[in-house]
Write a protein that holds these residues in place. Structure first.
Motif, PDB file in Angstrom:
ATOM      1  N   LYS A  22     -26.269  19.127  22.198  1.00 26.75           N
ATOM      2  CA  LYS A  22     -25.401  18.859  21.056  1.00 26.75           C
ATOM      3  C   LYS A  22     -24.214  19.804  21.088  1.00 26.75           C
ATOM      4  N   VAL A  23     -23.022  19.234  20.982  1.00 26.72           N
ATOM      5  CA  VAL A  23     -21.784  20.015  20.984  1.00 26.72           C
ATOM      6  C   VAL A  23     -21.251  20.186  19.570  1.00 26.72           C
ATOM      7  N   TYR A  24     -21.376  19.140  18.763  1.00 23.64           N
ATOM      8  CA  TYR A  24     -20.817  19.188  17.412  1.00 23.64           C
ATOM      9  C   TYR A  24     -21.569  18.196  16.528  1.00 23.64           C
ATOM     10  N   SER A  25     -21.695  18.542  15.244  1.00 21.47           N
ATOM     11  CA  SER A  25     -22.317  17.656  14.273  1.00 21.47           C
ATOM     12  C   SER A  25     -21.313  17.336  13.178  1.00 21.47           C
ATOM     13  N   PHE A  26     -21.318  16.077  12.720  1.00 21.77           N
ATOM     14  CA  PHE A  26     -20.352  15.633  11.722  1.00 21.77           C
ATOM     15  C   PHE A  26     -20.900  15.698  10.300  1.00 21.77           C
ATOM     16  N   ASP A  27     -21.909  16.534  10.053  1.00 18.33           N
ATOM     17  CA  ASP A  27     -22.560  16.560   8.746  1.00 18.33           C
ATOM     18  C   ASP A  27     -21.592  16.827   7.601  1.00 18.33           C
ATOM     19  N   ARG A  28     -20.564  17.635   7.857  1.00 15.17           N
ATOM     20  CA  ARG A  28     -19.648  18.025   6.779  1.00 15.17           C
ATOM     21  C   ARG A  28     -18.268  17.362   6.892  1.00 15.17           C
ATOM     22  N   ASP A  29     -18.130  16.366   7.731  1.00 14.99           N
ATOM     23  CA  ASP A  29     -16.824  15.757   7.982  1.00 14.99           C
ATOM     24  C   ASP A  29     -16.670  14.368   7.375  1.00 14.99           C
ATOM     25  N   TRP A  30     -17.626  13.928   6.601  1.00 13.85           N
ATOM     26  CA  TRP A  30     -17.582  12.551   6.118  1.00 13.85           C
ATOM     27  C   TRP A  30     -16.504  12.377   5.047  1.00 13.85           C
ATOM     28  N   LEU A  31     -15.896  11.170   5.067  1.00 14.63           N
ATOM     29  CA  LEU A  31     -14.827  10.822   4.146  1.00 14.63           C
ATOM     30  C   LEU A  31     -15.164   9.508   3.453  1.00 14.63           C
ATOM     31  N   VAL A  32     -14.504   9.272   2.336  1.00 15.60           N
ATOM     32  CA  VAL A  32     -14.603   7.969   1.650  1.00 15.60           C
ATOM     33  C   VAL A  32     -13.180   7.496   1.352  1.00 15.60           C
ATOM     34  N   SER A  39      -5.917   6.418   0.562  1.00 11.36           N
ATOM     35  CA  SER A  39      -6.177   7.420   1.598  1.00 11.36           C
ATOM     36  C   SER A  39      -7.647   7.802   1.560  1.00 11.36           C
ATOM     37  N   PHE A  40      -8.040   8.568   2.570  1.00  7.38           N
ATOM     38  CA  PHE A  40      -9.406   9.046   2.660  1.00  7.38           C
ATOM     39  C   PHE A  40      -9.521  10.415   1.985  1.00  7.38           C
ATOM     40  N   LEU A  41     -10.624  10.607   1.254  1.00  7.45           N
ATOM     41  CA  LEU A  41     -10.903  11.879   0.598  1.00  7.45           C
ATOM     42  C   LEU A  41     -12.256  12.407   1.069  1.00  7.45           C
ATOM     43  N   PRO A  42     -12.468  13.719   1.032  1.00  2.00           N
ATOM     44  CA  PRO A  42     -13.762  14.276   1.455  1.00  2.00           C
ATOM     45  C   PRO A  42     -14.909  13.734   0.610  1.00  2.00           C
ATOM     46  N   TYR A  43     -16.031  13.491   1.271  1.00  2.00           N
ATOM     47  CA  TYR A  43     -17.216  12.975   0.594  1.00  2.00           C
ATOM     48  C   TYR A  43     -17.806  14.029  -0.330  1.00  2.00           C
ATOM     49  N   GLY A 223     -30.916  28.525   7.734  1.00  2.00           N
ATOM     50  CA  GLY A 223     -29.899  27.904   8.575  1.00  2.00           C
ATOM     51  C   GLY A 223     -30.451  27.391   9.890  1.00  2.00           C
ATOM     52  N   PHE A 224     -31.392  28.132  10.478  1.00  2.00           N
ATOM     53  CA  PHE A 224     -31.973  27.741  11.756  1.00  2.00           C
ATOM     54  C   PHE A 224     -32.849  26.496  11.621  1.00  2.00           C
ATOM     55  N   LYS A 225     -33.534  26.351  10.492  1.00  2.00           N
ATOM     56  CA  LYS A 225     -34.501  25.268  10.336  1.00  2.00           C
ATOM     57  C   LYS A 225     -34.013  24.103   9.491  1.00  2.00           C
ATOM     58  N   THR A 226     -32.809  24.218   8.913  1.00  2.00           N
ATOM     59  CA  THR A 226     -32.364  23.169   8.012  1.00  2.00           C
ATOM     60  C   THR A 226     -31.772  21.997   8.778  1.00  2.00           C
ATOM     61  N   ILE A 227     -31.744  20.842   8.111  1.00  2.00           N
ATOM     62  CA  ILE A 227     -31.135  19.644   8.680  1.00  2.00           C
ATOM     63  C   ILE A 227     -29.625  19.686   8.501  1.00  2.00           C
ATOM     64  N   GLN A 228     -29.158  20.167   7.338  1.00  2.00           N
ATOM     65  CA  GLN A 228     -27.735  20.232   7.051  1.00  2.00           C
ATOM     66  C   GLN A 228     -27.195  21.556   7.594  1.00  2.00           C
ATOM     67  N   LYS A 229     -26.866  21.606   8.854  1.00  2.00           N
ATOM     68  CA  LYS A 229     -26.497  22.864   9.488  1.00  2.00           C
ATOM     69  C   LYS A 229     -25.009  23.143   9.323  1.00  2.00           C
ATOM     70  N   ASP A 230     -24.694  24.449   9.176  1.00  2.00           N
ATOM     71  CA  ASP A 230     -23.303  24.826   9.077  1.00  2.00           C
ATOM     72  C   ASP A 230     -22.733  25.051  10.476  1.00  2.00           C
ATOM     73  N   GLU A 231     -21.493  25.539  10.523  1.00  2.00           N
ATOM     74  CA  GLU A 231     -20.791  25.644  11.799  1.00  2.00           C
ATOM     75  C   GLU A 231     -21.488  26.596  12.766  1.00  2.00           C
ATOM     76  N   PHE A 232     -22.041  27.699  12.263  1.00  4.86           N
ATOM     77  CA  PHE A 232     -22.679  28.678  13.137  1.00  4.86           C
ATOM     78  C   PHE A 232     -23.892  28.081  13.843  1.00  4.86           C
ATOM     79  N   PHE A 233     -24.754  27.402  13.105  1.00  6.11           N
ATOM     80  CA  PHE A 233     -25.993  26.887  13.675  1.00  6.11           C
ATOM     81  C   PHE A 233     -25.784  25.585  14.437  1.00  6.11           C
TER      82      PHE A 233
END
Length: 375
Positions: A22-32, A39-43, A223-233
Motif C-alpha cells: 500500500k502506497v496511499y489510502s484515500f480515507d480522508r480524501d472523499w468529496l461530495v 463544486s465538490f466539498l470535503p465529506y 493508530g497502528f491498529k485502527t481502520i481509519q489511519k492517518d498520514e503517518f500510519f
C-alpha cells in the motif's frame, strides 16, 4: 547432500515473490458534490453520511507505476469524469493502472450506490513490489517481517512504562500507593496528601511523565491498529526504521506533558474565578490519579486484545471511544460528589466549574490525542 542445501540457500537468497504494498489510502480524501455551490466539498459524516454518491479527486501523475486498488464492500457503480466506467462487485478486487489514467492531470472518480451509507470501502494506491528474502548476497540477512513494528512497540512500551512505575514505587512508595488507590472510587472522598500541596514536586512530575508516556503509547497503538489511519500510519516507509515511530511517540509524549501541566494553570484560573479557594491542587491531583488508573487499565486491556488478534488485523476503536467518554462523564459525577463532601463550596458554582473544566477535556483534551482519527 550438504552441497545441495548450500545451493538451495543461495537460490533462496536471491529469490523474491510478488507482493502488493500500500502506497496511499484515500480515507480522508472523499468529496461530495454540492449542487448549490456547483463544486465538490470535503465529506463530513454528520452532513453527508446518507449521500448516494461520494467522489475522489485523483492525480495519477503522483503515483507512477502504481495501481488504484479497489476492495468493494457493496456492489458499486464507478464513474470516471462523470461517465459510467465499471460496475464493481462485492468481494472482488479491482486494480486500475495509474499510468493508464495519466493522460489527465486530474481525474474525478465517483462511487454511486442507492443505499450508500457513509464512505465506500476500500480505495487505495498499491504497487507490485518484490519482497526480497535476503539482501546484497548475504543470504542470512532476512528482511524485517511486517509484524516487527508491532512486536517492537510492545517490547519497548511495556519496558518503558514498567521502568517508570518501578522507579516511582522504589523511590516514592507512598506516592505510588496513593496514585493507584482504586478504593477512592468507592469512598468518594479526598484524602489530604502532602504532595497535593506541591503540584510540581519531583514525584508528581514523574507521575506526569508516566501518564504522558502512557498516553503516547495508547495513541500509537490506536493508530497502528485502527481502520481509519492517518498520514503517518498510511505510509509504510515509516516502519522500515525505528526512528519515525520513536519520533511519533515522543512528539505525542511532549504534547501530553504540556497539556497536563497547563491543566493546573487552568484549574488555578477557574477556581479563582469561581471563588473555589484551595481546590486547584486537589483537582489537579485527582485528575492525574484518575487518568493514571483508568488509562493503565485501558492500555493493558487493549494490549492483551491486540496481541490476541495479531498484528495484521485492524481494530474498530469506536466502542473504546464511547468507553472513554463514559469514563469522563462518570469522573465528572465523582469529582462533584467528592469535592462537595470535602469542601463547603456553593453547589452551583462547583457544578458550573466542573462542567466547563471537564467538558474541555472531552472536546479538546487527552481524548483527541489518543483518538485523532475518530474526532
Amino acid at each position: 547432500m550438504s552441497r545441495f542445501f548450500l545451493w538451495a540457500l543461495l537460490l533462496l537468497a536471491f529469490t523474491g515473490q510478488a507482493a502488493w504494498k500500500k502506497v496511499y489510502s484515500f480515507d480522508r480524501d472523499w468529496l461530495v458534490y454540492q449542487e448549490a455551490w456547483k463544486s465538490f466539498l470535503p465529506y463530513v459524516s454528520s452532513k453527508h453520511y446518507a449521500y448516494h454518491s461520494k467522489s475522489l479527486e485523483i492525480h495519477p501523475g503522483d503515483f507512477p507505476k502504481a495501481y488504484l486498488a479497489i476492495y468493494p464492500s457493496e456492489n458499486y457503480h464507478l464513474f470516471l469524469q462523470g461517465t459510467l466506467f465499471k460496475t464493481l462487485r462485492k468481494g472482488e478486487v479491482y486494480r486500475i493502472p495509474m499510468d493508464s489514467l495519466a493522460k489527465e492531470d486530474k481525474l474525478v472518480l465517483t462511487v454511486y450506490l442507492e443505499d450508500l451509507q457513509g464512505l465506500p470501502s476500500d480505495f487505495k494506491v498499491e504497487r507490485d513490489e518484490k519482497v526480497v528474502v535476503a539482501e546484497k548476497a548475504d543470504f542470512f540477512s532476512l528482511q524485517t517481517r511486517s509484524g516487527a513494528p508491532f512486536s517492537n512497540f510492545f517490547l519497548l512500551s511495556i519496558l518503558s512504562l514498567m521502568t517508570c512505575l518501578g522507579l516511582l514505587f522504589a523511590a516514592y512508595p507512598r506516592v505510588f500507593t496513593s496514585f493507584y488507590r482504586y478504593s477512592d472510587w468507592i469512598r468518594w472522598e479526598v484524602k489530604d496528601e502532602v504532595w497535593m500541596r506541591r503540584p510540581f514536586a519531583l514525584p508528581n512530575v514523574l507521575v506526569l511523565f508516566t501518564l504522558s508516556l502512557l498516553t503516547s503509547c495508547l495513541a500509537y497503538l490506536v493508530g497502528f491498529k485502527t481502520i481509519q489511519k492517518d498520514e503517518f500510519f498510511s505510509n509504510g516507509d515509516n516502519f522500515v526504521a525505528l526512528w519515525p515511530s520513536l519520533f511519533f511517540i515522543f512528539s505525542k509524549l511532549g504534547l501530553s506533558f504540556l497539556l497536563f501541566i497547563s491543566r493546573y494553570f487552568v484549574y488555578y484560573l477557574f477556581t479563582d474565578l469561581f471563588k473555589l479557594k484551595g481546590l486547584a491542587n486537589v483537582h489537579y491531583f485527582k485528575s492525574l490519579q484518575t487518568n493514571l488508573q483508568f488509562f493503565t487499565l485501558l492500555f493493558a486491556s487493549i494490549c492483551f486484545y491486540a496481541v490476541y488478534v495479531g498484528p495484521s488485523k485492524s481494530i474498530d476503536f469506536s466502542s473504546v471511544l464511547y468507553l472513554v467518554d463514559g469514563y469522563f462523564l462518570f469522573r465528572f459525577v465523582y469529582f462533584f460528589q467528592s469535592f462537595q463532601r470535602s469542601f463547603s463550596f456553593p453547589r452551583l458554582f462547583l457544578f458550573i466549574y466542573l462542567l466547563i473544566i471537564e467538558g474541555q477535556i472531552i472536546l479538546f483534551g487527552i481524548r483527541e490525542l489518543i483518538f485523532p482519527t475518530y474526532i
